[in-house]
Design an enzyme around this catalytic site. Structure first.
Site, PDB file in Angstrom:
ATOM      1  N   LYS A 188       0.821  -1.184   0.000  1.00 20.38           N
ATOM      2  CA  LYS A 188       0.000   0.000   0.000  1.00 20.38           C
ATOM      3  C   LYS A 188       0.867   1.251   0.000  1.00 20.38           C
ATOM      4  O   LYS A 188       0.442   2.320  -0.396  1.00 20.38           O
ATOM      5  CB  LYS A 188      -0.905   0.010   1.251  1.00 20.38           C
ATOM      6  CG  LYS A 188      -1.666  -1.280   1.471  1.00 20.38           C
ATOM      7  CD  LYS A 188      -2.568  -1.164   2.682  1.00 20.38           C
ATOM      8  CE  LYS A 188      -3.340  -2.433   2.921  1.00 20.38           C
ATOM      9  NZ  LYS A 188      -2.512  -3.660   3.164  1.00 20.38           N
ATOM     10  N   GLU A 237       8.084   1.888  -5.931  1.00 23.60           N
ATOM     11  CA  GLU A 237       8.158   1.413  -4.544  1.00 23.60           C
ATOM     12  C   GLU A 237       8.295   2.594  -3.599  1.00 23.60           C
ATOM     13  O   GLU A 237       8.872   3.624  -3.974  1.00 23.60           O
ATOM     14  CB  GLU A 237       9.426   0.554  -4.385  1.00 23.60           C
ATOM     15  CG  GLU A 237       9.215  -0.927  -4.627  1.00 23.60           C
ATOM     16  CD  GLU A 237       8.831  -1.663  -3.360  1.00 23.60           C
ATOM     17  OE1 GLU A 237       8.069  -1.105  -2.538  1.00 23.60           O
ATOM     18  OE2 GLU A 237       9.276  -2.803  -3.203  1.00 23.60           O
ATOM     19  N   ASP A 281      14.416  -2.002   0.880  1.00 22.55           N
ATOM     20  CA  ASP A 281      15.234  -2.289   2.069  1.00 22.55           C
ATOM     21  C   ASP A 281      16.109  -3.512   1.758  1.00 22.55           C
ATOM     22  O   ASP A 281      17.149  -3.382   1.117  1.00 22.55           O
ATOM     23  CB  ASP A 281      14.259  -2.506   3.235  1.00 22.55           C
ATOM     24  CG  ASP A 281      14.934  -2.826   4.551  1.00 22.55           C
ATOM     25  OD1 ASP A 281      16.150  -2.634   4.666  1.00 22.55           O
ATOM     26  OD2 ASP A 281      14.241  -3.270   5.493  1.00 22.55           O
ATOM     27  N   LYS A 335      17.200   2.128   1.050  1.00 23.75           N
ATOM     28  CA  LYS A 335      17.866   1.798   2.329  1.00 23.75           C
ATOM     29  C   LYS A 335      18.810   0.634   2.039  1.00 23.75           C
ATOM     30  O   LYS A 335      18.373  -0.520   1.954  1.00 23.75           O
ATOM     31  CB  LYS A 335      16.784   1.383   3.332  1.00 23.75           C
ATOM     32  CG  LYS A 335      17.202   1.440   4.792  1.00 23.75           C
ATOM     33  CD  LYS A 335      16.283   0.587   5.650  1.00 23.75           C
ATOM     34  CE  LYS A 335      15.125   1.344   6.233  1.00 23.75           C
ATOM     35  NZ  LYS A 335      14.373   0.521   7.235  1.00 23.75           N
ATOM     36  N   VAL A 367      11.472   4.420   9.094  1.00 23.45           N
ATOM     37  CA  VAL A 367      10.855   5.701   8.743  1.00 23.45           C
ATOM     38  C   VAL A 367       9.349   5.527   8.511  1.00 23.45           C
ATOM     39  O   VAL A 367       8.872   4.432   8.192  1.00 23.45           O
ATOM     40  CB  VAL A 367      11.529   6.333   7.504  1.00 23.45           C
ATOM     41  CG1 VAL A 367      12.950   6.778   7.828  1.00 23.45           C
ATOM     42  CG2 VAL A 367      11.547   5.377   6.314  1.00 23.45           C
ATOM     43  N   ASP A 404       4.114   3.066   6.661  1.00 23.08           N
ATOM     44  CA  ASP A 404       3.316   2.880   7.871  1.00 23.08           C
ATOM     45  C   ASP A 404       4.152   2.534   9.088  1.00 23.08           C
ATOM     46  O   ASP A 404       5.292   2.070   8.986  1.00 23.08           O
ATOM     47  CB  ASP A 404       2.284   1.766   7.663  1.00 23.08           C
ATOM     48  CG  ASP A 404       2.931   0.385   7.650  1.00 23.08           C
ATOM     49  OD1 ASP A 404       3.935   0.202   6.917  1.00 23.08           O
ATOM     50  OD2 ASP A 404       2.465  -0.503   8.385  1.00 23.08           O
TER      51      ASP A 404
HETATM   52  P1  5GP Z   1      12.205  -5.239   1.363  1.00 22.83           P
HETATM   53  O1  5GP Z   1      11.563  -6.434   0.726  1.00 22.83           O
HETATM   54  O2  5GP Z   1      13.032  -4.417   0.400  1.00 22.83           O
HETATM   55  O3  5GP Z   1      13.011  -5.644   2.578  1.00 22.83           O
HETATM   56  O4  5GP Z   1      11.081  -4.372   1.968  1.00 22.83           O
HETATM   57  C1  5GP Z   1      10.289  -3.546   1.264  1.00 22.83           C
HETATM   58  C2  5GP Z   1       9.084  -3.129   2.082  1.00 22.83           C
HETATM   59  O5  5GP Z   1       9.365  -3.124   3.491  1.00 22.83           O
HETATM   60  C3  5GP Z   1       8.720  -1.720   1.767  1.00 22.83           C
HETATM   61  O6  5GP Z   1       7.878  -1.661   0.636  1.00 22.83           O
HETATM   62  C4  5GP Z   1       8.047  -1.263   3.053  1.00 22.83           C
HETATM   63  O7  5GP Z   1       6.697  -1.650   3.060  1.00 22.83           O
HETATM   64  C5  5GP Z   1       8.766  -2.035   4.143  1.00 22.83           C
HETATM   65  N1  5GP Z   1       9.825  -1.217   4.794  1.00 22.83           N
HETATM   66  C6  5GP Z   1      11.150  -1.346   4.709  1.00 22.83           C
HETATM   67  N2  5GP Z   1      11.789  -0.413   5.437  1.00 22.83           N
HETATM   68  C7  5GP Z   1      10.824   0.343   6.016  1.00 22.83           C
HETATM   69  C8  5GP Z   1      10.834   1.489   6.875  1.00 22.83           C
HETATM   70  O8  5GP Z   1      11.861   2.052   7.292  1.00 22.83           O
HETATM   71  N3  5GP Z   1       9.606   1.973   7.247  1.00 22.83           N
HETATM   72  C9  5GP Z   1       8.439   1.427   6.833  1.00 22.83           C
HETATM   73  N4  5GP Z   1       7.320   1.980   7.258  1.00 22.83           N
HETATM   74  N5  5GP Z   1       8.389   0.342   6.011  1.00 22.83           N
HETATM   75  C10 5GP Z   1       9.574  -0.193   5.599  1.00 22.83           C
END
Ligand code: 5GP
Length: 188
Positions: free
Chosen positions: A49, A105, A109, A137, A159, A165
């Site tokens: 979302k 996106e 992360d 990140k 964040v 969220d």
């Molecule tokens: P990844 O699969 O790259 O680890 O994660 C992506 C998703 O993790 C993002 O689309 C987001 O929903 C969530 N996410 C990662 N870091 C943060 C953060 O610092 N704050 C928030 N609110 N969501 C995060």
């Protein structure tokens, strides 16, 4: 006008990017994407979302003929750490075969979510798959995914705001703030 300010001050340590900072990033990215996608009729896909907020602002800065769609994937559950398993919750309606697909996106992360979506869309025969994230990140990146376009790098902090969220709330804050470490610890 301040609405429910205590509620926000209770969880936010400091503002990382103001509304104006975000507007500038979005304009810069939109300008670049306008050049790179001119004449390509891309399919621009927002990842629900979180990215819905960024996506709607970004595409209005892109002066390009395009189609838009959304998909919902989840890797976090209700926590702060990726579960490591990405699930497809809502699929695209649009056909991606032979299309230039731009994934939008909120934040990349670990890169697991992006890798999952890129693989899925490539397997369906897209001509190209690229990603535009508001925030990048890199500290915990475990996949060699490339974030082709991004607004800003962020440190390994949690964040919130502008779509991001905290326990499924605070997405509507118009800026991006860092959640207090003690709040994260208390809810971990
Ligand atoms: P990844 O699969 O790259 O680890 O994660 C992506 C998703 O993790 C993002 O689309 C987001 O929903 C969530 N996410 C990662 N870091 C943060 C953060 O610092 N704050 C928030 N609110 N969501 C995060």
């Amino acid at each position: 006008m301040t609405v429910d300010a205590d509620h926000i001050n209770d969880i936010i340590d400091h503002v990382l990017y103001s509304k104006e900072d975000i507007q500038q990033m979005t304009k810069r990215l939109g300008h670049q994407l306008t050049k790179d996608y001119a004449g390509k009729d891309p399919l621009v896909v927002g990842v629900l979302k979180g990215a819905a907020f960024f996506m709607t602002d970004l595409v209005r800065e892109m002066d390009v003929k395009m189609q838009n769609d959304f998909m919902d994937v989840s890797s976090y559950g209700d926590g702060f750490e990726s579960t490591g398993k990405v699930k497809l919750i809502i699929d695209l309606q649009a056909e991606v075969k032979d299309r230039d697909v731009l994934l939008v996106e909120d934040i990349v992360d670990t890169g697991l979510t992006l890798k999952f979506m890129e693989d899925l869309i490539s397997k369906r025969g897209a001509k190209s798959v690229k990603c535009c994230a508001l925030l990048n990140k890199t500290a915990r990146r475990i996949n060699d995914v490339v974030v082709d376009y991004y607004g800003a790098n962020v440190a390994n902090e949690f964040v919130v705001g502008y779509g991001l969220d905290y326990l499924n709330e605070y997405r509507n804050i118009p800026y991006i703030g860092v959640v207090k470490p003690e709040v994260i610890k208390a809810n971990a």
